[in-house]
Design a protein around this motif. Sequence first.
Motif, mmCIF file in Angstrom:
data_model
loop_
_atom_site.group_PDB
_atom_site.id
_atom_site.type_symbol
_atom_site.label_atom_id
_atom_site.label_comp_id
_atom_site.label_asym_id
_atom_site.label_seq_id
_atom_site.Cartn_x
_atom_site.Cartn_y
_atom_site.Cartn_z
ATOM 1 N N GLU A 1 -8.777 30.773 60.201
ATOM 2 C CA GLU A 1 -8.142 30.551 58.901
ATOM 3 C C GLU A 1 -6.692 30.087 58.962
ATOM 4 N N ILE A 2 -5.981 30.404 60.035
ATOM 5 C CA ILE A 2 -4.546 30.075 60.079
ATOM 6 C C ILE A 2 -4.358 28.862 60.987
ATOM 7 N N LYS A 3 -4.439 27.705 60.373
ATOM 8 C CA LYS A 3 -4.241 26.460 61.123
ATOM 9 C C LYS A 3 -4.025 25.319 60.139
ATOM 10 N N GLY A 4 -3.491 24.238 60.681
ATOM 11 C CA GLY A 4 -3.268 23.055 59.863
ATOM 12 C C GLY A 4 -2.010 23.087 59.015
ATOM 13 N N ASN A 5 -1.142 24.050 59.272
ATOM 14 C CA ASN A 5 0.083 24.192 58.485
ATOM 15 C C ASN A 5 1.295 23.694 59.263
ATOM 16 N N SER A 6 2.250 23.168 58.531
ATOM 17 C CA SER A 6 3.502 22.702 59.144
ATOM 18 C C SER A 6 4.411 23.889 59.448
ATOM 19 N N LEU A 7 5.409 23.630 60.261
ATOM 20 C CA LEU A 7 6.413 24.653 60.537
ATOM 21 C C LEU A 7 7.089 25.088 59.239
ATOM 22 N N GLU A 8 7.325 24.152 58.341
ATOM 23 C CA GLU A 8 7.970 24.480 57.067
ATOM 24 C C GLU A 8 7.144 25.491 56.273
ATOM 25 N N PHE A 9 5.814 25.395 56.340
ATOM 26 C CA PHE A 9 4.937 26.354 55.657
ATOM 27 C C PHE A 9 5.227 27.766 56.145
ATOM 28 N N TYR A 10 5.269 27.947 57.466
ATOM 29 C CA TYR A 10 5.494 29.285 58.029
ATOM 30 C C TYR A 10 6.915 29.775 57.766
ATOM 31 N N VAL A 11 7.880 28.890 57.905
ATOM 32 C CA VAL A 11 9.272 29.267 57.648
ATOM 33 C C VAL A 11 9.441 29.674 56.184
ATOM 34 N N ASP A 12 8.781 28.969 55.273
ATOM 35 C CA ASP A 12 8.852 29.323 53.861
ATOM 36 C C ASP A 12 8.247 30.700 53.605
ATOM 37 N N LYS A 13 7.108 31.001 54.237
ATOM 38 C CA LYS A 13 6.498 32.334 54.090
ATOM 39 C C LYS A 13 7.464 33.408 54.575
ATOM 40 N N LEU A 14 8.032 33.200 55.761
ATOM 41 C CA LEU A 14 8.971 34.173 56.321
ATOM 42 C C LEU A 14 10.177 34.361 55.409
ATOM 43 N N LYS A 15 10.698 33.248 54.898
ATOM 44 C CA LYS A 15 11.884 33.290 54.035
ATOM 45 C C LYS A 15 11.589 33.995 52.716
ATOM 46 N N THR A 16 10.484 33.655 52.093
ATOM 47 C CA THR A 16 10.140 34.233 50.798
ATOM 48 C C THR A 16 9.936 35.747 50.907
ATOM 49 N N VAL A 17 9.228 36.164 51.922
ATOM 50 C CA VAL A 17 8.992 37.595 52.117
ATOM 51 C C VAL A 17 10.314 38.303 52.393
ATOM 52 N N ARG A 18 11.137 37.732 53.262
ATOM 53 C CA ARG A 18 12.404 38.379 53.612
ATOM 54 C C ARG A 18 13.339 38.475 52.415
ATOM 55 N N GLU A 19 13.353 37.461 51.558
ATOM 56 C CA GLU A 19 14.212 37.512 50.371
ATOM 57 C C GLU A 19 13.902 38.746 49.530
ATOM 58 N N ARG A 20 12.622 39.039 49.374
ATOM 59 C CA ARG A 20 12.281 40.237 48.590
ATOM 60 C C ARG A 20 12.741 41.498 49.307
ATOM 61 N N THR A 21 12.519 41.578 50.609
ATOM 62 C CA THR A 21 12.959 42.764 51.356
ATOM 63 C C THR A 21 14.447 42.993 51.149
ATOM 64 N N LEU A 22 15.239 41.944 51.278
ATOM 65 C CA LEU A 22 16.691 42.093 51.144
ATOM 66 C C LEU A 22 17.098 42.499 49.733
ATOM 67 N N LYS A 23 16.440 41.957 48.727
ATOM 68 C CA LYS A 23 16.737 42.359 47.337
ATOM 69 C C LYS A 23 16.407 43.830 47.123
ATOM 70 N N GLU A 24 15.282 44.269 47.672
ATOM 71 C CA GLU A 24 14.888 45.677 47.539
ATOM 72 C C GLU A 24 15.856 46.583 48.296
ATOM 73 N N PHE A 25 16.313 46.154 49.458
ATOM 74 C CA PHE A 25 17.271 46.949 50.229
ATOM 75 C C PHE A 25 18.576 47.131 49.468
ATOM 76 N N GLN A 26 18.987 46.129 48.686
ATOM 77 C CA GLN A 26 20.226 46.238 47.921
ATOM 78 C C GLN A 26 20.133 47.323 46.846
ATOM 79 N N LYS A 27 18.919 47.672 46.437
ATOM 80 C CA LYS A 27 18.703 48.699 45.410
ATOM 81 C C LYS A 27 18.683 50.105 46.000
#
Length: 169
Positions: free
Chosen positions: A97-123
């Motif tokens: 299931e995990i294939k055919g994606n660009s590096l940008e796809f994976y970097v975006d997933k990592l970035k989006t998930v991390r943004e939420r973690t950091l926002k939650e940590f600020q609370k």
Amino acid sequence: MEFKVKELEDYSPQMGHLVSMMNYARLTTLQAVQGLTTEQLDYLHSENSNSIGALLFHIAAVEFGFQLEIFDKREPNEQETLEWGAGYDLGDKGRSEIKGNSLEFYVDKLKTVRERTLKEFQKRDDNWLYSDRLWGDNQSNNYFIWFHSFEDEINHRGQIRIQRKMLPR
């Protein structure tokens, strides 16, 4: 660039230390995959290996799973399981299931998930970080859970570095 574990603006003192470490782990993960093509991200060096792309997706999936468990106090719903399940499981499911994606796809997933973690940590504050909790049947605290999240990333970054060296020339 500065490589220090230190207090950070908008975070409690220990939370800043944790975020410093998480940021460094992420920086080095992204450096390890810089410039990889979709073909390289999908490459399997053996029939039982996980691709670099699958490992990147797994890193994001683990953090997303901890967000659900810790911030939302729930398990993944059906849609989230469909989206992230191969990333949790890897193995045969990840290979199919995990294939055919660009590096940008994976970097975006990592970035989006991390943004939420950091926002939650600020609370949250240091008391929350040290709050006792169970992790499975084991005594734990929120600090350990988030340490484990980036410790898992560091382990997979090591795999990624080895696999990058094994890519066909």
